[in-house]
Design an enzyme around this catalytic site. Structure first.
Site, PDB file in Angstrom:
ATOM      1  N   HIS A   1       0.870  -1.188   0.000  1.00  0.00           N
ATOM      2  CA  HIS A   1       0.000   0.000   0.000  1.00  0.00           C
ATOM      3  C   HIS A   1       0.907   1.239   0.000  1.00  0.00           C
ATOM      4  CE1 HIS A   1      -3.415   2.421   0.238  1.00  0.00           C
ATOM      5  NE2 HIS A   1      -4.051   1.901   1.263  1.00  0.00           N
TER       6      HIS A   1
ATOM      7  N   ASP B   1      -3.650  -1.148  12.843  1.00  0.00           N
ATOM      8  CA  ASP B   1      -4.617  -1.305  11.755  1.00  0.00           C
ATOM      9  C   ASP B   1      -5.672  -2.303  12.224  1.00  0.00           C
ATOM     10  OD1 ASP B   1      -5.883  -1.195   9.302  1.00  0.00           O
ATOM     11  OD2 ASP B   1      -4.272  -2.158   8.176  1.00  0.00           O
TER      12      ASP B   1
END
Length: 291
Positions: free
Chosen positions: A123, A209
């Site tokens: 990402h 996360d």
């Protein structure tokens, strides 16, 4: 000269710094003026779509949002044919995909620059936003102590690669089976531990996360059980060094982080979210040959 941006490991430190510098500038011109940007989404996202569309507009371009069912990639058409179709109309192709190989195949098929908006392994746009946020909060990335708590996923990988290239120290606390392979951790200079308290000791940044990402619903029970001891709460944050809290969002308050931490005075999640737009703009300017 246009360039692909598929992972942060493909960049050297000077290129990373150049993108971060571009991300802070308001005088990037309009390298996409009168041009389109194909934004292909196999996975939906609030932050990615909004940040990318606005960044394209700020560079003078026209973003076109394309959903997976409109294309049928790999079924109705090959990846290569889809990439060639996009290249007929657009100056830049961006993909948020399930399998990173799709992006590799697109980049190999066309000369049009290809940007990774998220894949299963990486990402980079989130990583760039994270690096810019840390730099803003601490004044420098060199020597910054960062703790990542939880699953060593695509977000953690891009963060780790950026930290390694720009001199930040990253520690990751994960349960067994959820960390990076030892060889990858060693190559990136990551300190891995099973103890969250050890990871956050001396850290100025604490990051986490969600425990269950999109597409992992069948693993939800196992993940929640394994990661429950890795919740970022006030007690854990207190063991760090007056740390700022980061999260790539969306968050599940009461699971990976408590509300008092994510909504607290040391939380920088909204600056981090805004930086997704600024670093997307900087990344695309760099891809289009900006300096």
């Amino acid at each position: 000269m246009s360039r692909d941006l598929l992972t942060l490991r493909d960049l050297d430190a000077a290129q990373l710094r150049e993108i971060l510098d571009l991300s802070t500038r308001a005088d990037l011109g309009r390298p996409l003026a009168g041009k389109g940007a194909a934004l292909f989404f196999q996975k939906p996202s609030a932050r990615t779509r909004n940040s990318m569309e606005m960044a394209v507009v700020q560079l003078g371009g026209h973003p076109v949002y394309i959903q997976k069912d409109e294309v049928g990639i790999g079924t109705r058409e090959t990846v290569e044919d889809v990439a060639h179709t996009f290249a007929c109309y657009h100056a830049l192709i961006a993909g948020r995909v399930m399998d990173h190989q799709v992006l590799d195949e697109m980049a190999a098929a066309v000369d049009t620059p290809v940007l990774n908006m998220l894949s299963d392994s990486d990402h980079p746009l989130q990583g760039l936003a994270d690096l810019l946020t840390i730099q803003q909060l601490l004044g420098t990335l060199e020597g910054a102590k960062v703790a990542y708590i939880g699953d060593a996923n695509n977000v953690a990988r891009s963060l780790a690669e950026g930290c390694a290239k720009l001199g930040a120290e990253l520690r990751i606390a994960s349960p067994e089976g959820y960390g990076f392979p030892a060889a990858e951790a060693d190559a990136l200079g990551i300190v891995q531990t099973a103890d969250p308290a050890e990871a956050v000791k001396g850290a100025r940044i604490v990051y986490t996360d969600v425990w269950v990402s999109m597409g992992q619903d069948d693993e939800a029970a196992a993940r929640q059980k394994a990661l429950a001891p890795y919740q970022v709460n006030a007690a854990l944050i207190a063991k760090a060094d007056d740390a700022f809290f980061l999260h790539c969002l969306p968050a599940r308050r009461g699971e990976e982080v408590t509300a008092d931490v994510i909504d607290g005075a040391r939380s920088a999640i909204w600056r981090q979210a805004e930086n997704r737009m600024h670093t997307a703009r900087g990344a695309m300017a760099w891809m289009m040959g900006g300096t």
